[in-house]
Design an enzyme around this catalytic site. Structure first.
Site, PDB file in Angstrom:
ATOM      1  N   CYS A   1       0.789  -1.235   0.000  1.00  0.00           N
ATOM      2  CA  CYS A   1       0.000   0.000   0.000  1.00  0.00           C
ATOM      3  C   CYS A   1       0.826   1.292   0.000  1.00  0.00           C
ATOM      4  CB  CYS A   1      -0.951   0.002   1.188  1.00  0.00           C
ATOM      5  SG  CYS A   1      -2.077   1.418   1.113  1.00  0.00           S
TER       6      CYS A   1
ATOM      7  N   CYS B   1     -17.665   4.887  -4.079  1.00  0.00           N
ATOM      8  CA  CYS B   1     -16.942   4.153  -3.031  1.00  0.00           C
ATOM      9  C   CYS B   1     -15.936   5.083  -2.363  1.00  0.00           C
ATOM     10  CB  CYS B   1     -16.181   2.973  -3.623  1.00  0.00           C
ATOM     11  SG  CYS B   1     -17.217   1.869  -4.573  1.00  0.00           S
TER      12      CYS B   1
ATOM     13  N   CYS C   1     -20.718   3.106  -0.978  1.00  0.00           N
ATOM     14  CA  CYS C   1     -19.815   2.088  -0.431  1.00  0.00           C
ATOM     15  C   CYS C   1     -18.729   2.827   0.329  1.00  0.00           C
ATOM     16  CB  CYS C   1     -19.203   1.263  -1.568  1.00  0.00           C
ATOM     17  SG  CYS C   1     -18.014   0.021  -0.986  1.00  0.00           S
TER      18      CYS C   1
ATOM     19  N   CYS D   1     -18.620  -6.218   0.622  1.00  0.00           N
ATOM     20  CA  CYS D   1     -17.718  -6.184  -0.527  1.00  0.00           C
ATOM     21  C   CYS D   1     -16.372  -6.664  -0.006  1.00  0.00           C
ATOM     22  CB  CYS D   1     -17.637  -4.755  -1.069  1.00  0.00           C
ATOM     23  SG  CYS D   1     -16.398  -4.561  -2.371  1.00  0.00           S
TER      24      CYS D   1
HETATM   25  N1  SAM Z   1      -7.525   1.459   5.060  1.00  0.00           N
HETATM   26  C1  SAM Z   1      -8.636   0.639   4.780  1.00  0.00           C
HETATM   27  C2  SAM Z   1      -8.283  -0.834   4.829  1.00  0.00           C
HETATM   28  O1  SAM Z   1      -7.213  -1.217   4.434  1.00  0.00           O
HETATM   29  O2  SAM Z   1      -9.134  -1.611   5.273  1.00  0.00           O
HETATM   30  C3  SAM Z   1      -9.325   0.958   3.471  1.00  0.00           C
HETATM   31  C4  SAM Z   1      -8.529   1.380   2.263  1.00  0.00           C
HETATM   32  S1  SAM Z   1      -7.429   0.164   1.552  1.00  0.00           S
HETATM   33  C5  SAM Z   1      -6.473   1.120   0.462  1.00  0.00           C
HETATM   34  C6  SAM Z   1      -8.498  -0.852   0.559  1.00  0.00           C
HETATM   35  C7  SAM Z   1      -7.916  -1.981  -0.222  1.00  0.00           C
HETATM   36  O3  SAM Z   1      -7.227  -1.480  -1.352  1.00  0.00           O
HETATM   37  C8  SAM Z   1      -6.888  -2.878   0.429  1.00  0.00           C
HETATM   38  O4  SAM Z   1      -7.444  -3.817   1.290  1.00  0.00           O
HETATM   39  C9  SAM Z   1      -6.261  -3.559  -0.774  1.00  0.00           C
HETATM   40  O5  SAM Z   1      -6.952  -4.743  -1.088  1.00  0.00           O
HETATM   41  C10 SAM Z   1      -6.449  -2.529  -1.887  1.00  0.00           C
HETATM   42  N2  SAM Z   1      -5.130  -1.998  -2.319  1.00  0.00           N
HETATM   43  C11 SAM Z   1      -4.380  -1.071  -1.679  1.00  0.00           C
HETATM   44  N3  SAM Z   1      -3.220  -0.845  -2.336  1.00  0.00           N
HETATM   45  C12 SAM Z   1      -3.228  -1.639  -3.424  1.00  0.00           C
HETATM   46  C13 SAM Z   1      -2.310  -1.869  -4.483  1.00  0.00           C
HETATM   47  N4  SAM Z   1      -1.126  -1.259  -4.539  1.00  0.00           N
HETATM   48  N5  SAM Z   1      -2.643  -2.751  -5.455  1.00  0.00           N
HETATM   49  C14 SAM Z   1      -3.837  -3.389  -5.398  1.00  0.00           C
HETATM   50  N6  SAM Z   1      -4.742  -3.217  -4.414  1.00  0.00           N
HETATM   51  C15 SAM Z   1      -4.452  -2.372  -3.432  1.00  0.00           C
HETATM   52 FE1  SF4 Z   2      -3.248   1.003   3.063  1.00  0.00          FE
HETATM   53 FE2  SF4 Z   2      -5.624   0.408   4.224  1.00  0.00          FE
HETATM   54 FE3  SF4 Z   2      -3.355  -0.948   4.853  1.00  0.00          FE
HETATM   55 FE4  SF4 Z   2      -3.677   1.594   5.601  1.00  0.00          FE
HETATM   56  S1  SF4 Z   2      -4.884  -0.164   6.263  1.00  0.00           S
HETATM   57  S2  SF4 Z   2      -1.814   0.690   4.772  1.00  0.00           S
HETATM   58  S3  SF4 Z   2      -4.746   2.438   3.820  1.00  0.00           S
HETATM   59  S4  SF4 Z   2      -4.425  -0.903   2.862  1.00  0.00           S
END
Ligand code: SAM
Ligand code: SF4
Ligand code: DTB
Length: 342
Positions: A65, A102, A133, A193
């Protein structure tokens, strides 16, 4: 097991899922498309637009991330957006043809003072006649209840990968934490989801493990996003090897067979896919996309490019009729708008 059997099952076994992944590509695609056709109009795709309502500086350590505070990805962090700004973004997305909005926040979980603001966002976006969402991290039962009361339609919380591989990717929250949040969402009466990411260096058996977790939930998640890893400079997974596109398509196809009535979303990673790969994903049973030139922080195909692809494939955006409390768009509204610019 007859693959054409489209009954909903929640008792899939590892052997069955491994056997699906091991099918010759053409056999798997034929089976997945048959299941898809028996359950959905194969020429309709649901269209969702993402908005990052709070960006970066996340305390978690998810290795994929760009928003984790632990990695230097050059991302500018941004505070929680104002309700009006989010509703304005949603309105723009609706004009462009999206039916679901979303909202994602880079939080481990929402704080009490954030909740009032996000509840206001749900109400404001719903009033536009869009589906809502959110993905805000872990939720307590009360937070899930409050979001449901505000009218939130879907909550996104991904399992990301198999229980076995999970510890290689995230250490700051457990797999069980994720399952608990999903249960809280379900108990509050919202649509679930939940999906994952492929291309993180997982084995074929981990892909089976992820889909098995999702497909043995009862009910299945209504929406199943399958993301291909977006490799972001500065994250631990930046140099991960490129995924074989056929393995990505296989994952979509197996998800379609296991969860015949769920929307399977061709999610992150489309910038790295050509039109042919995306069209195979639709044939394999994907019937939802993220639409709009940004995902949360990374690039996604331009709207006009997606419109053109849909039109070349004869795909129409799935219509959404809001409930009586919100203005109801005409059946044809979103597809008219969608094709206008083509
Ligand atoms: N922070 C919250 C969480 O992680 O539950 C919500 C936002 S987070 C960015 C949502 C989802 O985005 C993650 O669970 C992951 O599956 C997806 N995601 C994040 N970075 C990604 C990446 N570089 N490539 C593909 N999917 C990604
Ligand atoms: Fe990224 Fe969500 Fe993990 Fe935070 S919790 S690092 S926003 S995927
Ligand atoms: C999901 O499964 N994928 C979306 C959404 N749910 C929140 C997020 C993809 C994020 C890709 C990396 C980024 O843009 O920051």
């Amino acid at each position: 097991m007859a693959i054409e059997d489209t009954r909903l099952r929640h008792d899939w076994t590892r052997q069955e899922v491994d056997a699906l992944f091991a099918l010759p590509f053409n056999d798997l695609l034929f089976a997945a498309h048959s299941v898809h056709r028996a359950n959905f109009d194969p020429n309709q795709v649901q269209v969702s637009t993402l908005c990052s309502i709070k960006t970066g500086a996340c305390p978690e350590d998810c290795a994929y991330c760009p928003q984790s505070a632990r990695y230097d990805t050059g991302l500018e962090k941004e505070k929680l957006m104002a309700i009006e700004a989010v509703v304005a973004e949603a309105s723009r997305a609706k004009e462009a043809g999206a039916t679901r909005f979303c909202m994602g926040a880079a939080w481990r979980s929402p704080r009490a003072k954030d909740m009032d603001v996000v509840l206001g966002m749900v109400k404001g976006v719903k009033a536009l006649g869009m589906e809502t969402c959110m993905t805000l991290g872990m939720l307590s039962p009360q937070q899930a209840e409050d979001l449901a009361q505000a009218g939130l339609d879907y909550y996104n919380h991904n399992l990301d990968t198999s229980p076995e591989f999970y510890g290689e990717i995230i250490t700051t929250r457990s797999y069980q934490d994720r399952l608990d949040t999903l249960q809280n969402v379900r108990d509050a009466g919202m649509n679930v989801c939940s999906g994952g990411i492929v291309g993180m260096g997982e084995t074929a058996s981990d892909r089976t493990g992820l889909l098995l977790q999702l497909a043995t939930m009862s009910p299945h998640p209504e929406s199943v996003p399958i993301n291909q890893l977006v490799r972001v400079e500065g994250t631990p997974l930046a140099d991960e090897a490129e995924l074989d596109p056929f393995d990505f398509i296989r994952t979509i196809a197996v998800a379609r067979i296991l969860m015949p009535k769920s929307h399977v979303r061709l999610s992150a990673g489309r910038e790295d896919m050509n039109d042919q790969t995306q069209s195979l994903a639709f044939f394999a049973g994907a019937n939802s996309i993220f639409y709009g030139e940004k995902l949360l922080t990374t690039a996604n195909p331009r709207e006009s490019k997606d419109m053109l692809l849909f039109s070349r494939l004869g795909i129409a955006p799935e219509a959404y009729e809001a409930d009586e409390s919100a203005p109801v768009p005409r059946e044809s509204d979103s597809s008219d708008l969608f094709y206008e610019a083509v």
